[in-house]
Design a protein around this motif. Structure first.
Motif, PDB file in Angstrom:
ATOM      1  N   ASP A  77       0.848  -1.090  -0.015  1.00 53.13           N
ATOM      2  CA  ASP A  77       0.068  -0.150   0.013  1.00 53.13           C
ATOM      3  C   ASP A  77       1.049   1.386   0.086  1.00 53.13           C
ATOM      4  O   ASP A  77       1.685   1.312   0.914  1.00 53.13           O
ATOM      5  CB  ASP A  77      -0.902  -0.005   1.072  1.00 53.13           C
ATOM      6  CG  ASP A  77      -1.984   0.857   1.658  1.00 53.13           C
ATOM      7  OD1 ASP A  77      -1.448   2.127   1.501  1.00 53.13           O
ATOM      8  OD2 ASP A  77      -2.963   0.825   1.906  1.00 53.13           O
TER       9      ASP A  77
ATOM     10  N   TYR B 190     -11.144   7.495   8.681  1.00 53.44           N
ATOM     11  CA  TYR B 190     -10.080   7.031   8.067  1.00 53.44           C
ATOM     12  C   TYR B 190      -9.920   5.508   8.559  1.00 53.44           C
ATOM     13  O   TYR B 190      -9.685   4.492   7.679  1.00 53.44           O
ATOM     14  CB  TYR B 190      -9.179   7.807   8.492  1.00 53.44           C
ATOM     15  CG  TYR B 190      -7.698   7.583   7.693  1.00 53.44           C
ATOM     16  CD1 TYR B 190      -7.587   7.491   6.473  1.00 53.44           C
ATOM     17  CD2 TYR B 190      -6.439   7.764   8.574  1.00 53.44           C
ATOM     18  CE1 TYR B 190      -6.290   7.313   5.860  1.00 53.44           C
ATOM     19  CE2 TYR B 190      -5.204   7.529   7.866  1.00 53.44           C
ATOM     20  CZ  TYR B 190      -5.086   7.405   6.443  1.00 53.44           C
ATOM     21  OH  TYR B 190      -3.916   7.181   5.853  1.00 53.44           O
TER      22      TYR B 190
ATOM     23  N   ASN C 258      -4.044  11.911  -2.676  1.00 49.83           N
ATOM     24  CA  ASN C 258      -5.229  12.391  -2.688  1.00 49.83           C
ATOM     25  C   ASN C 258      -6.034  12.837  -3.742  1.00 49.83           C
ATOM     26  O   ASN C 258      -5.454  13.913  -4.274  1.00 49.83           O
ATOM     27  CB  ASN C 258      -5.595  13.053  -1.155  1.00 49.83           C
ATOM     28  CG  ASN C 258      -4.887  12.393  -0.035  1.00 49.83           C
ATOM     29  OD1 ASN C 258      -5.420  11.516   0.385  1.00 49.83           O
ATOM     30  ND2 ASN C 258      -4.116  13.267   0.697  1.00 49.83           N
TER      31      ASN C 258
ATOM     32  N   ASP D  20      -9.731   2.098   6.515  1.00 46.09           N
ATOM     33  CA  ASP D  20      -8.533   1.173   6.170  1.00 46.09           C
ATOM     34  C   ASP D  20      -8.654  -0.302   6.765  1.00 46.09           C
ATOM     35  O   ASP D  20      -8.372  -1.320   6.235  1.00 46.09           O
ATOM     36  CB  ASP D  20      -7.469   1.847   7.207  1.00 46.09           C
ATOM     37  CG  ASP D  20      -6.488   2.433   6.203  1.00 46.09           C
ATOM     38  OD1 ASP D  20      -6.060   1.891   5.143  1.00 46.09           O
ATOM     39  OD2 ASP D  20      -5.917   3.503   6.868  1.00 46.09           O
TER      40      ASP D  20
ATOM     41  N   GLY E 166      -0.563   6.497  -2.077  1.00 43.80           N
ATOM     42  CA  GLY E 166      -1.662   7.251  -1.277  1.00 43.80           C
ATOM     43  C   GLY E 166      -1.872   8.601  -1.718  1.00 43.80           C
ATOM     44  O   GLY E 166      -2.108   9.402  -0.569  1.00 43.80           O
TER      45      GLY E 166
HETATM   46  N1  ARG Z   1      -3.847   9.236   1.517  1.00 41.10           N
HETATM   47  C1  ARG Z   1      -3.183   9.392   2.585  1.00 41.10           C
HETATM   48  C2  ARG Z   1      -2.452  10.578   3.025  1.00 41.10           C
HETATM   49  O1  ARG Z   1      -2.537  11.381   2.073  1.00 41.10           O
HETATM   50  C3  ARG Z   1      -2.316   8.125   2.966  1.00 41.10           C
HETATM   51  C4  ARG Z   1      -2.768   6.800   2.795  1.00 41.10           C
HETATM   52  C5  ARG Z   1      -1.819   5.724   3.283  1.00 41.10           C
HETATM   53  N2  ARG Z   1      -2.595   4.449   3.279  1.00 41.10           N
HETATM   54  C6  ARG Z   1      -3.450   3.927   4.013  1.00 41.10           C
HETATM   55  N3  ARG Z   1      -3.708   2.926   3.629  1.00 41.10           N
HETATM   56  N4  ARG Z   1      -3.962   4.493   4.961  1.00 41.10           N
HETATM   57  O2  ARG Z   1      -2.003  10.824   4.401  1.00 41.10           O
END
Ligand code: ARG
Length: 588
Positions: free
Chosen positions: A119, A324, A124, A328, A122
């Protein structure tokens, strides 16, 4: 292939046993005095206690049994009881020749391949990639490649952040600016337009604006929260708009990741976990794990052995909204269903460590995964500026990844633009070398540590840098081309001869460590070990090249042996560079 050190160990162990000592004393390590020997065994020191004998006596007995070995040039017992080992040149040359013939240069693929999900990335959606996402992408890509190389089934997942408040904020802002859009007409029942009503740069302006505005205006924020809720519950117009945001963003993200040689196998998103939430929550309640605390649904995850307080894992907020965490956990459910992974590794900023500890414990406790699924958090430190603070633009803002890549590429371009090459080639060199400078600058540090981003140092062609490694590869390629021009293509099966000078032995020994190093770097998720290795290998090559005139060599057998040696050096370097997600240009 058996690792070189294991072969040595076997022989030493046999001698210990023959002399009447336990096999556990046949331990071997790389010498910490390379001026005296190549490998060493400290087993006699350890055995002395158990056998109540002077260590030197034990060492002498063992060494006496090995004097006629085919493997050792020199093996001696040194007071107070060390055994110093120097290998026969032929033995080393044979090992390295076998390596050259082996499909993965001596690395054995896993006998029981595992399914591993990484993973990483990440990003956004609707927010531009910034340097904070850089480390996750760079490190994750590298460990994904390690796993594949070792023969595992590895799935790299971008795990897009597409489902939080940022979506509600964008929708709310779009509505404020364009109330007449069909997406906001509750009576509309037809199909929505295929074309997105905004471009990426428009989106990039909308999100920060809405985010800042919402901080000052509580009613606006509430509206955005409500829009997020409606979206998550399937409101048609919002959903259609969200799909546009997603598509526009993913196209843009793919462009940027491609520039960095980062390729995901999967582009799953937080929203994909949504359908799994209901049953998961029910299961947690039915199992007696989840309970209501101050209105929220939580699962306790603390353990008796905890040294610090681990708060409960919150599953649903008091208004029933998901978090969040919820996403997950539900993503774990989804991954188990779709892929049954043996391991999931998360490459995320180390500031999220406690959060992941809670998620992992909750997943285990509520049996979303069994004990045979390994959940690993690979947390990375911050990339800092020269002032030691998190890296910023000159104006103090967050630097966009695109800008960062451009800056480093331009720095390399300036170095090569005066050469006698076309503009296109110079740009291509700058791209490859720039990416290597950036990535090596990052990966050569232990992931969990912070590091200082230093464009001059990273892009230097000398020292422990990406460009230096690439330069070594380019240099070998040019020697090989010169050789081929004079003599035709080299004999691919040419065996290597026993080395003559120390610099040649050193290069062979450095090569021979590849399989051992690679296995270790994979097991420890440690790209910095590969960086360290290729730096040593490049230096060993430089030493060898300096002492031997390869093209001018008159002894053809010797020359051909050297050509095999440097070809292997190039192949191993190229393999490592690829495992780090970099590539070498033809010239530079
Ligand atoms: N999108 C998140 C960020 O910008 C990170 C994701 C990390 N991965 C996860 N499975 N939570 O902080």
């Amino acid at each position: 292939m058996e690792k070189l050190i294991v072969e040595i160990k076997k022989e030493i162990t046999e001698a210990f046993v023959k002399a009447g000592y336990d096999e556990k004393f046949g331990m071997v390590s790389v010498s910490n005095r390379p001026d005296l020997c190549q490998y060493q065994c400290n087993g006699a020191m350890a055995a002395a206690k158990q056998y109540k004998k002077a260590p030197i006596m034990i060492a002498n007995e063992v060494v006496a049994l090995l004097e006629n070995s085919e493997t050792f040039e020199k093996i001696e017992a040194i007071a107070p009881g060390f055994i110093n080992i120097t290998l026969k040149g032929e033995f080393i040359a044979n090992y390295v020749s076998d390596m050259a013939m082996s499909p993965k240069y001596g690395v054995e693929e896993a006998k029981n391949p595992k399914t591993i999900i990484i993973d990483y990335g990440g990003p956004n959606i609707a927010k531009p990639l910034h340097v904070g996402h850089l480390r996750s992408a760079i490190i994750g890509e590298s460990i994904k490649r390690f796993g594949k190389y070792m023969g595992h089934k590895v799935i790299g997942d971008a795990h897009l952040g597409d489902w939080g408040l940022q979506m509600g904020l964008i929708i709310t802002e779009c509505k404020k600016r364009n109330p007449d859009w069909v997406y906001f007409d509750d009576n509309y029942e037809g199909e929505y337009p295929k074309e997105a009503p905004f471009t990426m740069s428009e989106l990039e302006e909308i999100y920060p604006y809405a985010n800042a505005y919402s901080k000052e205006h509580p009613e606006y924020r509430e509206e955005a929260q409500n829009a997020t809720f409606l979206l998550q519950n399937g409101k048609r117009g919002y959903y259609a708009l969200w799909e546009h945001i997603l598509n526009v963003s993913v196209n843009d993200l793919k462009k940027n990741y491609t520039k960095l040689n980062v390729e995901f196998d999967l582009w799953k998103k937080e929203s994909d976990a949504q359908p799994y939430i209901k049953d998961m929550v029910q299961g947690m309640k039915d199992g007696g794990y989840a309970y209501i605390s101050e209105g929220a649904l939580v699962v306790d995850v603390k353990e008796d052995t905890d040294k610090k307080e681990i708060p409960p894992c919150m599953i649903l907020k008091s208004d029933g909204a998901t978090l969040y965490n919820t996403t997950d956990l539900a993503t774990i459910v989804e991954r188990m269903k779709l892929f049954k992974p043996d391991a999931i590794t998360y490459v995320v900023d180390k500031r999220q460590e406690l959060y992941f500890e809670q998620v992992f414990r909750c997943a285990k406790k509520t049996k979303l995964v069994g004990d045979d699924t390994k959940l690993t958090f690979l947390g990375f430190g911050t990339m800092n500026g020269k002032d030691g603070k998190p890296f910023k633009t000159r104006e103090g803002g967050v630097m966009r990844l695109e800008t960062l890549i451009k800056n480093i590429t331009d720095a390399v371009y300036d170095k090569v633009s005066d050469r006698d090459i076309s503009e296109d080639e110079a740009r291509e060199i700058a791209r490859k070398v720039g990416v290597a400078a950036l990535k090596y600058g990052d990966l050569s540090n232990q992931a969990s540590k912070d590091y200082i981003f230093d464009i001059e140092r990273f892009s230097s062609f000398e020292g422990n840098t990406g460009p230096y490694i690439l330069y070594t590869i380019v240099r070998i390629k040019s020697i090989l081309a010169k050789y081929t021009e004079k003599n035709g293509a080299p004999d691919a099966d040419a065996k290597m001869l026993a080395p003559v000078k120390k610099s040649e032995t050193d290069l062979m020994l450095a090569l021979a460590k590849f399989n051992d190093m690679m296995e270790n770097a994979f097991e420890e998720n440690a790209p910095h070990k590969v960086c360290q290795y290729i730096y040593e290998l490049s230096n060993a090559f430089a030493g060898f090249y300096h002492e031997n005139k390869i093209i001018a060599e008159e002894d053809k057998a010797r020359q051909s042996s050297w050509i095999s040696l440097i070809t292997l050096t190039k192949n191993v370097l190229e393999t490592c560079v690829d495992l780090l997600g970099m590539e070498a240009p033809e010239r530079m």
